[in-house]
Scaffold this active site. Structure first.
Site, short mmCIF file in Angstrom:
data_model
loop_
_atom_site.label_atom_id
_atom_site.label_comp_id
_atom_site.label_asym_id
_atom_site.label_seq_id
_atom_site.Cartn_x
_atom_site.Cartn_y
_atom_site.Cartn_z
N GLY A 36 -20.76 -28.29 -48.96
CA GLY A 36 -21.92 -28.54 -49.67
C GLY A 36 -21.01 -29.79 -50.59
O GLY A 36 -20.35 -30.66 -50.00
N ARG A 72 -19.27 -19.98 -43.45
CA ARG A 72 -19.48 -20.92 -42.36
C ARG A 72 -20.92 -20.45 -41.56
O ARG A 72 -21.43 -19.38 -41.00
CB ARG A 72 -18.03 -20.76 -41.98
CG ARG A 72 -17.39 -20.96 -42.68
CD ARG A 72 -15.83 -20.60 -41.96
NE ARG A 72 -14.59 -21.16 -43.13
CZ ARG A 72 -13.72 -22.10 -42.83
NH1 ARG A 72 -14.66 -23.21 -41.77
NH2 ARG A 72 -13.12 -22.89 -43.58
N THR A 113 -29.03 -14.16 -40.91
CA THR A 113 -30.02 -15.42 -39.50
C THR A 113 -30.05 -14.74 -38.45
O THR A 113 -29.19 -13.22 -38.21
CB THR A 113 -28.47 -16.08 -39.57
OG1 THR A 113 -29.14 -17.04 -37.48
CG2 THR A 113 -27.20 -15.83 -39.02
N TYR A 138 -20.11 -15.72 -35.59
CA TYR A 138 -20.63 -15.83 -36.61
C TYR A 138 -22.08 -15.11 -36.61
O TYR A 138 -22.03 -14.87 -38.03
CB TYR A 138 -21.40 -17.41 -36.32
CG TYR A 138 -23.02 -17.59 -36.92
CD1 TYR A 138 -22.46 -17.58 -38.85
CD2 TYR A 138 -24.06 -17.26 -36.89
CE1 TYR A 138 -23.55 -18.02 -39.96
CE2 TYR A 138 -25.12 -18.69 -37.49
CZ TYR A 138 -24.80 -18.46 -39.29
OH TYR A 138 -25.77 -18.47 -39.99
N ASN A 167 -34.42 -21.69 -37.95
CA ASN A 167 -33.84 -22.95 -37.55
C ASN A 167 -35.08 -23.45 -39.53
O ASN A 167 -36.82 -23.25 -39.29
CB ASN A 167 -34.78 -24.01 -36.89
CG ASN A 167 -33.72 -23.64 -35.62
OD1 ASN A 167 -32.39 -24.02 -35.55
ND2 ASN A 167 -34.90 -23.34 -34.85
N LEU A 185 -31.93 -29.56 -34.42
CA LEU A 185 -32.26 -31.30 -33.88
C LEU A 185 -32.96 -31.69 -34.68
O LEU A 185 -32.99 -33.28 -34.35
CB LEU A 185 -33.58 -30.09 -32.66
CG LEU A 185 -34.48 -30.97 -32.18
CD1 LEU A 185 -33.97 -32.01 -30.84
CD2 LEU A 185 -35.70 -29.95 -31.34
N ARG A 276 -27.50 -25.13 -22.28
CA ARG A 276 -26.41 -25.17 -22.62
C ARG A 276 -26.48 -23.26 -22.63
O ARG A 276 -26.44 -22.48 -22.77
CB ARG A 276 -26.33 -25.23 -24.76
CG ARG A 276 -26.30 -26.27 -25.40
CD ARG A 276 -26.35 -26.89 -25.99
NE ARG A 276 -27.67 -26.75 -26.79
CZ ARG A 276 -27.59 -26.48 -28.74
NH1 ARG A 276 -27.03 -27.10 -28.95
NH2 ARG A 276 -29.04 -26.22 -28.51
N GLY A 278 -26.09 -19.98 -22.41
CA GLY A 278 -26.63 -18.41 -23.86
C GLY A 278 -27.42 -18.82 -24.44
O GLY A 278 -28.38 -17.92 -25.01
N ASP A 279 -28.28 -20.51 -24.00
CA ASP A 279 -29.65 -20.67 -25.26
C ASP A 279 -31.02 -19.90 -24.01
O ASP A 279 -31.11 -19.88 -22.89
CB ASP A 279 -29.50 -22.16 -25.07
CG ASP A 279 -29.37 -23.10 -26.38
OD1 ASP A 279 -28.20 -21.99 -27.00
OD2 ASP A 279 -29.24 -23.93 -26.27
#
Length: 323
Positions: A36, A72, A113, A138, A167, A185, A276, A278-279
């Site tokens: 931050g 994180r 998330t 994560y 996002n 992005l 990439r 796993g996307d």
């Protein structure tokens, strides 16, 4: 209300803190400033520099609730070095809720998330009933916190709401994205438009989508912050709710690129590359439950998201600020 905002010097946390102040609440920000920025703490908020593990020295019985953003958030980093993610995101949250219980603070809004869903089923949009199967530390840590909050609600009467989203972009009131490294992005495309870098990368052009590029859900940070404020008002003792925040639609990488080119007036060159690992092709979240329970729906589309993010970038350039 008197509120503690952990991670309130970060991107989303600072915007939420600003909205809470605008609504007349008393806000204390706790942030270690590892990711931050001190100048992102909104004017009018009290600031304590410290780790989420230190929440016990900030909280007391006068606080009404906590909004928890500290943590994180880099997927790749979590795979390479998972320890700090478990320590901060999971053990840190445990220390936080223990401090809340000690001081009788009974309401918590948790910034979660959609990474908890891992590689989701082929249908879209994702719903809260879809299986949670995270593919990286994560997402696994965020899911562990959800289980923790459910246990605290049952055992200790905590009222908690977890908000899962993909996002976030845009800016509000001079507050915008300033990550280092930057993995998202839209800010990376704007780095090209602003002359900071020569080109951006497109990861995968052969997905089973209309234009071959991956489709993702984008929310304006102001809409997202509004959902957190609404969730705070609807926390109920002894109950943990999980809500997805999404547009119900989504935009491909090519569509986002077109919007950035249109709004900035810059050609924004890109280099096409392979997918990439796993996307998935499409990640979009349903918002039915958030509409029903929070009375919330996003009102700002892609052009507004890009225009506000671009205004933030240009404003910092004019001020001579570092990225």
């Amino acid at each position: 209300m008197k509120l503690l905002v952990t991670g309130g010097a970060g991107y989303v946390g600072s915007v939420v803190a600003a909205l809470l102040l605008e609504a007349g609440h008393e806000v204390t920000v706790l942030d270690v400033l590892s990711a931050g920025h001190r100048d992102a703490v909104p004017e009018g908020a009290s600031f304590v520099e410290g780790d989420v593990h230190e929440a016990g020295r900030v909280l007391d019985a006068s606080f009404d609730a906590v909004l928890h953003f500290a943590g994180r958030s880099l997927v790749g980093e979590s795979v390479q070095d998972p320890g700090p993610y478990w320590y901060t995101n999971v053990a840190g949250t445990l220390a936080l809720v223990e401090a809340m219980r000690e001081h009788g603070v009974e309401r918590l809004v948790f910034s979660s998330t959609a990474a908890v869903y891992g590689n989701p089923p082929s249908h879209a949009p994702l719903r809260e009933s879809d299986p949670a199967a995270p593919t990286n530390p994560y997402g696994a840590g965020k899911l562990a916190v959800d289980h923790l909050l459910t246990g605290w609600a049952c055992a200790h009467g905590l009222g908690a709401v977890s908000l899962r989203y993909f996002n976030v972009a845009g800016a509000h009131g001079g507050l915008g994205e300033r990550h280092d490294p930057e993995t998202h992005l839209i800010p990376n495309l704007l780095k090209v438009a602003s002359g900071e870098v020569e080109h951006a990368s497109v990861h995968g052009t052969d997905y089973p989508t209309p234009d071959g590029t991956a489709v993702r859900d984008y929310l304006h940070v102001r809409d997202l912050a509004d959902a957190h404020v609404r969730a705070l008002e609807r926390c109920r003792p002894g109950r943990h709710r999980v809500l997805n925040l999404g547009s119900g639609g989504g935009y491909s990488v090519r569509e986002v690129l077109a919007a950035v080119r249109r709004i900035t007036g810059h050609p924004v060159p890109v280099a096409d590359g392979p997918r990439r690992p796993g996307d998935p092709a499409v990640l979009v979240a349903a918002n039915d439950r958030a509409r029903e329970e929070l009375g919330w729906r996003p009102s700002r589309g892609l052009d507004t998201i890009v225009a506000d993010a671009w205004g933030f970038v240009r404003g910092r350039q004019e001020e001579g600020a570092t990225p």
